[in-house]
Design an enzyme around this catalytic site. Sequence first.
Site, PDB file in Angstrom:
ATOM      1  N   TYR A  74      10.645 -34.741 -25.612  1.00 45.38           N
ATOM      2  CA  TYR A  74      10.581 -33.791 -26.727  1.00 45.38           C
ATOM      3  C   TYR A  74      11.765 -32.854 -26.630  1.00 45.38           C
ATOM      4  O   TYR A  74      12.076 -32.334 -25.559  1.00 45.38           O
ATOM      5  CB  TYR A  74       9.270 -32.997 -26.660  1.00 45.38           C
ATOM      6  CG  TYR A  74       9.122 -31.954 -27.746  1.00 45.38           C
ATOM      7  CD1 TYR A  74       8.936 -32.325 -29.080  1.00 45.38           C
ATOM      8  CD2 TYR A  74       9.159 -30.592 -27.450  1.00 45.38           C
ATOM      9  CE1 TYR A  74       8.788 -31.366 -30.077  1.00 45.38           C
ATOM     10  CE2 TYR A  74       9.002 -29.629 -28.440  1.00 45.38           C
ATOM     11  CZ  TYR A  74       8.819 -30.020 -29.754  1.00 45.38           C
ATOM     12  OH  TYR A  74       8.672 -29.071 -30.739  1.00 45.38           O
TER      13      TYR A  74
ATOM     14  N   ASP B 217      18.698 -31.685 -21.665  1.00 44.14           N
ATOM     15  CA  ASP B 217      17.782 -30.700 -22.226  1.00 44.14           C
ATOM     16  C   ASP B 217      16.976 -30.125 -21.064  1.00 44.14           C
ATOM     17  O   ASP B 217      15.996 -30.710 -20.619  1.00 44.14           O
ATOM     18  CB  ASP B 217      16.876 -31.355 -23.266  1.00 44.14           C
ATOM     19  CG  ASP B 217      15.909 -30.347 -23.881  1.00 44.14           C
ATOM     20  OD1 ASP B 217      15.829 -29.215 -23.375  1.00 44.14           O
ATOM     21  OD2 ASP B 217      15.228 -30.709 -24.859  1.00 44.14           O
TER      22      ASP B 217
ATOM     23  N   LYS C   3      12.792 -21.331 -22.824  1.00 43.55           N
ATOM     24  CA  LYS C   3      11.620 -20.992 -22.014  1.00 43.55           C
ATOM     25  C   LYS C   3      11.922 -19.912 -20.942  1.00 43.55           C
ATOM     26  O   LYS C   3      12.017 -18.749 -21.291  1.00 43.55           O
ATOM     27  CB  LYS C   3      10.994 -22.265 -21.442  1.00 43.55           C
ATOM     28  CG  LYS C   3      10.532 -23.161 -22.621  1.00 43.55           C
ATOM     29  CD  LYS C   3       9.545 -24.245 -22.316  1.00 43.55           C
ATOM     30  CE  LYS C   3       8.969 -24.752 -23.642  1.00 43.55           C
ATOM     31  NZ  LYS C   3       9.286 -26.133 -23.991  1.00 43.55           N
TER      32      LYS C   3
HETATM   33  C1  PLP Z   1       9.818 -26.607 -25.423  1.00 45.90           C
HETATM   34  C2  PLP Z   1      10.939 -27.543 -25.452  1.00 45.90           C
HETATM   35  C3  PLP Z   1      11.906 -27.535 -26.471  1.00 45.90           C
HETATM   36  C4  PLP Z   1      11.763 -26.670 -27.699  1.00 45.90           C
HETATM   37  O1  PLP Z   1      11.813 -25.306 -27.404  1.00 45.90           O
HETATM   38  P1  PLP Z   1      11.167 -24.276 -28.460  1.00 45.90           P
HETATM   39  O2  PLP Z   1      11.549 -22.942 -27.900  1.00 45.90           O
HETATM   40  O3  PLP Z   1       9.703 -24.547 -28.460  1.00 45.90           O
HETATM   41  O4  PLP Z   1      11.800 -24.537 -29.764  1.00 45.90           O
HETATM   42  C5  PLP Z   1      12.985 -28.361 -26.368  1.00 45.90           C
HETATM   43  N1  PLP Z   1      13.137 -29.181 -25.316  1.00 45.90           N
HETATM   44  C6  PLP Z   1      12.239 -29.242 -24.316  1.00 45.90           C
HETATM   45  C7  PLP Z   1      12.476 -30.144 -23.162  1.00 45.90           C
HETATM   46  C8  PLP Z   1      11.100 -28.444 -24.368  1.00 45.90           C
HETATM   47  O5  PLP Z   1      10.176 -28.548 -23.416  1.00 45.90           O
END
Ligand code: PLP
Length: 436
Positions: A151, A246, A274
Amino acid sequence: MLQSRALMKTTASKKLFEAAQKLMPGGVNSPVRAFKAVGIQPPFITRAKGARLYDADGNAFVDYVMSWGPMILGHAPAPVIKAIARAAARGTSYGAPTALEVTLAKMIVEAFPSMERIRLVSSGTEAVMSAIRVARAYTGRDAILKFDGCYHGHADSMLVKAGSGVATLGIPDSPGIPADLARHTLTAPYNDVGSLERLLEAHRGNLACVIVEPVAGNMGVVPPRPEFLSRLRQLTNHYGIVLIFDEVITGFRVDYGGAQSRYGIVPDLTCLGKIIGGGLPVGVYGGLHKIMRLIAPEGPVYQAGTLSGNPLAVTAGIETLKLLKKPGLYRQLEERGRLLSHGLTEAAREAGVAVTFNRVGSMMTTFFTPGPVTDYASAKKSDTEAYARFFRSMLEQGVYLAPSQFEGVFLSTSHTTADIAKTVKAARTAFKKSKG
Ligand SMILES: *Cc1c(COP(=O)(O)O)cnc(C)c1O
């Protein structure tokens, strides 16, 4: 069964959920919060401190969601909260540069040497969306490759075989995304070097970037095979494809310098989120100067944000990173992670439930399948009904896990060995209940 249910009051939360559903789709502002996959209604939270969450009915929970990862220091750490309050008194947003941004940027670049230039944004989604845009501009190519079950936020191009809430709800591809756009997103199985080699060879010259969660956290936790990331780095170098890590979850989580530090693999671009916002909305993307210099106003690739780098979120980030520099902190998280996974393994074995534990440092998942779980296909073999029964029993016993099989458990520095012992004790009962 009835007795243990009676221990947990739900009247106030039920009332709030009813009101919320008349105002917001599904009653929530992010899908997995609605608890659909575990068959109950969500508690409405009123406050949190350390490793504890408190709800509108006065229930207390040991929290392992930790706002889906950001709260690595526990909820409401005093130095961070004090700093936010001081910053708020000086104004919450100026839409102009500040010294705070320079300080945070410096801390990020020091932690992630691969990020020679960075840009602050307000969410992980925004960070990924922008990183992909600049990768496309840099290479002059349109196609991108992501891995099944990873994701990367909800930007249009990324909602193809995505994990997290999309996996939980079983939405294969979201409606509302033009087919013309989705066709530029290729997908490959996670951890599968062979298919990666074939795909990159077949699409050489078309691929702008490969984006990967260096430790997958959104199909449940799936660690990378040792050769997966190194081969990915070799191949993307070979074909001139931008490699994007990511690290929105793994950054400052699996090590201060993220998965790239833990595994010693250097990407071209990195996305953070995060933890970097200390519980306030922040995202970051950055990497090689030769790519990042294309971003406006240095270059022609447009990307902007009214609240980007706002003093509150940046202050929360700075104070969080300062506290994360404490020597031995990641060793302690590793130790607690080991303790929890060991306890849960034993509890499952005693109950005679076949599960697979995947863990990297302080992030882990208990999959209700004999496993092994190495990719999205093997994660999906999990018995999600058994997970739901396990989850409900844990919640009734005061342990708040992610309301979906396809998410991780996150430890914080506030989780004590007593919290872990309480959790393992609850799991002994919950694993038995998981059998139905
Ligand atoms: C949570 C998450 C996102 C998206 O971040 P948001 O602040 O919720 O938009 C993107 N990549 C990864 C790996 C994530 O866990």
